[in-house]
Design a protein around this motif. Structure first.
Motif, mmCIF file in Angstrom:
data_model
loop_
_atom_site.group_PDB
_atom_site.id
_atom_site.type_symbol
_atom_site.label_atom_id
_atom_site.label_comp_id
_atom_site.label_asym_id
_atom_site.label_seq_id
_atom_site.Cartn_x
_atom_site.Cartn_y
_atom_site.Cartn_z
ATOM 1 N N ASP A 20 1.107 -1.190 0.139
ATOM 2 C CA ASP A 20 0.016 0.187 0.039
ATOM 3 C C ASP A 20 0.784 1.060 -0.038
ATOM 4 O OD1 ASP A 20 -3.141 1.689 0.859
ATOM 5 O OD2 ASP A 20 -1.422 1.730 2.043
ATOM 6 N N THR A 21 1.583 0.809 0.979
ATOM 7 C CA THR A 21 2.925 2.470 0.961
ATOM 8 C C THR A 21 4.142 1.633 1.507
ATOM 9 O OG1 THR A 21 0.980 3.046 1.557
ATOM 10 C CG2 THR A 21 3.598 4.581 2.476
ATOM 11 N N LEU A 44 7.662 6.229 -10.027
ATOM 12 C CA LEU A 44 6.499 6.211 -9.597
ATOM 13 C C LEU A 44 5.702 5.632 -10.235
ATOM 14 C CD1 LEU A 44 7.248 9.169 -7.039
ATOM 15 C CD2 LEU A 44 6.889 6.552 -6.238
ATOM 16 N N SER A 75 1.240 1.332 -8.065
ATOM 17 C CA SER A 75 0.219 2.437 -7.444
ATOM 18 C C SER A 75 0.623 1.736 -5.804
ATOM 19 C CB SER A 75 -1.002 0.175 -6.869
ATOM 20 O OG SER A 75 -0.675 -0.381 -6.480
ATOM 21 N N SER A 76 1.857 1.598 -6.001
ATOM 22 C CA SER A 76 2.597 1.983 -4.312
ATOM 23 C C SER A 76 1.992 3.227 -4.184
ATOM 24 C CB SER A 76 3.218 1.524 -3.779
ATOM 25 O OG SER A 76 3.863 -0.082 -3.324
ATOM 26 N N LYS A 77 1.732 4.362 -2.514
ATOM 27 C CA LYS A 77 2.003 5.244 -2.044
ATOM 28 C C LYS A 77 3.739 6.158 -1.320
ATOM 29 C CE LYS A 77 -1.844 4.912 -0.501
ATOM 30 N NZ LYS A 77 -2.462 4.256 -1.594
ATOM 31 N N GLN A 92 5.473 13.746 -5.465
ATOM 32 C CA GLN A 92 5.118 12.325 -4.991
ATOM 33 C C GLN A 92 5.175 11.922 -3.505
ATOM 34 O OE1 GLN A 92 7.763 14.022 -6.201
ATOM 35 N NE2 GLN A 92 9.096 13.291 -7.795
ATOM 36 N N ASP A 150 3.028 11.186 -1.041
ATOM 37 C CA ASP A 150 1.281 11.173 0.131
ATOM 38 C C ASP A 150 1.544 11.897 1.373
ATOM 39 O OD1 ASP A 150 0.021 10.624 -2.437
ATOM 40 O OD2 ASP A 150 1.741 9.255 -2.802
ATOM 41 N N TYR A 151 2.350 11.244 2.497
ATOM 42 C CA TYR A 151 2.139 11.042 3.326
ATOM 43 C C TYR A 151 3.516 11.646 4.148
ATOM 44 C CZ TYR A 151 -1.561 7.605 2.333
ATOM 45 O OH TYR A 151 -2.703 7.154 2.340
ATOM 46 N N ARG A 187 -1.662 16.903 2.113
ATOM 47 C CA ARG A 187 -0.771 15.636 2.296
ATOM 48 C C ARG A 187 -1.583 15.426 2.945
ATOM 49 N NH1 ARG A 187 0.564 17.440 -2.123
ATOM 50 N NH2 ARG A 187 2.906 17.721 -2.020
#
Length: 281
Positions: free
Chosen positions: A36-37, A64, A68-70, A89, A91-92, A131
């Protein structure tokens, strides 16, 4: 179910500098797996964590568009948040907030009260730049410094984070002392009480205790798990020796054995396992 792969956590405590090209190659392989991340780097002082001094260069080399990974980056103050927020790029942004006053000083050079103020500023930066803030409750299951700890203290920290509209909170077993009992208690109390918050488990572990920790968190309703392939790494600020990360491959085996479909690319995973040996050994 979300698996968060943490090469940053695996790399940061290694004394010898890993070449930027090796980091890029390894993380690009991880990006093919379907996690996922990816917790890929950090925007912190290179004096504190020399291994992460090249995070911006690593980011520039990541493929990237094929994943599909964040991406998640760790920050320790508003300066780091402002720097990380410049990169579309990412996300978190992840911030370590400790329930141990001693560890908060060691990890981010500030008191808990100062960290909470910074966290509010970081949340503002995240909201302005679209973010998502991930707050790690470090030493969430106890600490080696004699600082006060109990489950009600942890729950109180979550209440404060909720006031800041933090959407993701990861309980961190920074030194590997969590037990199935306190893992179960915290998740079974927090998840229903704060249904709008996504809770994660960032569990460090000895080689023999990993399954009971994962099982306790999963049965208590946790659906977000951090790990690092082969259990490499740990927190260099925790104590003199490192307690390893939760081995991702062990978690994958556990979840698959109980029928959870993680939808991962197994060939890419095996290639990443092989590549990890070249990076860390």
């Amino acid at each position: 179910m979300k698996i968060i792969e943490c090469p940053r956590d695996a790399m940061q405590g290694i004394k010898d500098f890993i070449p930027t090209e090796a980091k890029v190659k390894y993380i690009n392989q991880l990006l093919k797996v379907g996690f996922d991340t990816i917790d890929f780097g950090s925007f912190v002082s290179p004096k504190a964590i020399p291994q992460m001094a090249d995070t911006a260069q690593v980011l520039a080399g990541l493929e990237l568009d094929k994943s599909s990974s964040k991406l998640l980056a760790i920050i320790a103050n508003t300066r780091g948040a402002e720097e990380a927020a410049k990169y579309a790029q990412i996300d978190y942004l992840g911030f370590p907030l400790s329930v141990s006053e001693t560890f908060q000083q060691r990890n981010t050079n500030k008191s808990i009260a100062e960290a909470m103020q910074q966290l509010a500023e970081i949340q503002d930066i995240c909201q302005k730049h679209n973010r998502t803030l991930v707050t790690y409750i470090s030493m969430g299951f106890g600490n080696p410094y004699g600082d006060a700890w109990d489950v009600e203290t942890v729950i109180g920290f979550v209440r404060e984070l909720d006031k800041l509209q933090v959407k993701i909170v990861s309980l961190s077993d920074t030194i590997g002392v969590a037990t199935p009992e306190n893992i179960t208690y915290l998740f079974t109390h927090l998840i229903p009480a704060f249904a709008h918050i996504e809770f994660g488990a960032h569990l460090h572990t000895t080689p023999t205790a990993w399954q009971e920790k994962v099982e306790a968190a999963y049965r208590a309703g946790c659906r977000r798990f951090d790990g690092a392939l082969r259990g490499y790494g740990g927190c260099p600020m925790a104590k003199d020796e490192l307690v390893g990360n939760m081995p991702t491959e062990n978690m994958i085996s556990y979840f698959e054995n109980i029928g959870v479909d993680l939808q991962l690319n197994k060939a890419a995973l095996q290639a990443a396992m092989a590549e990890s040996g070249a990076v860390f050994l």
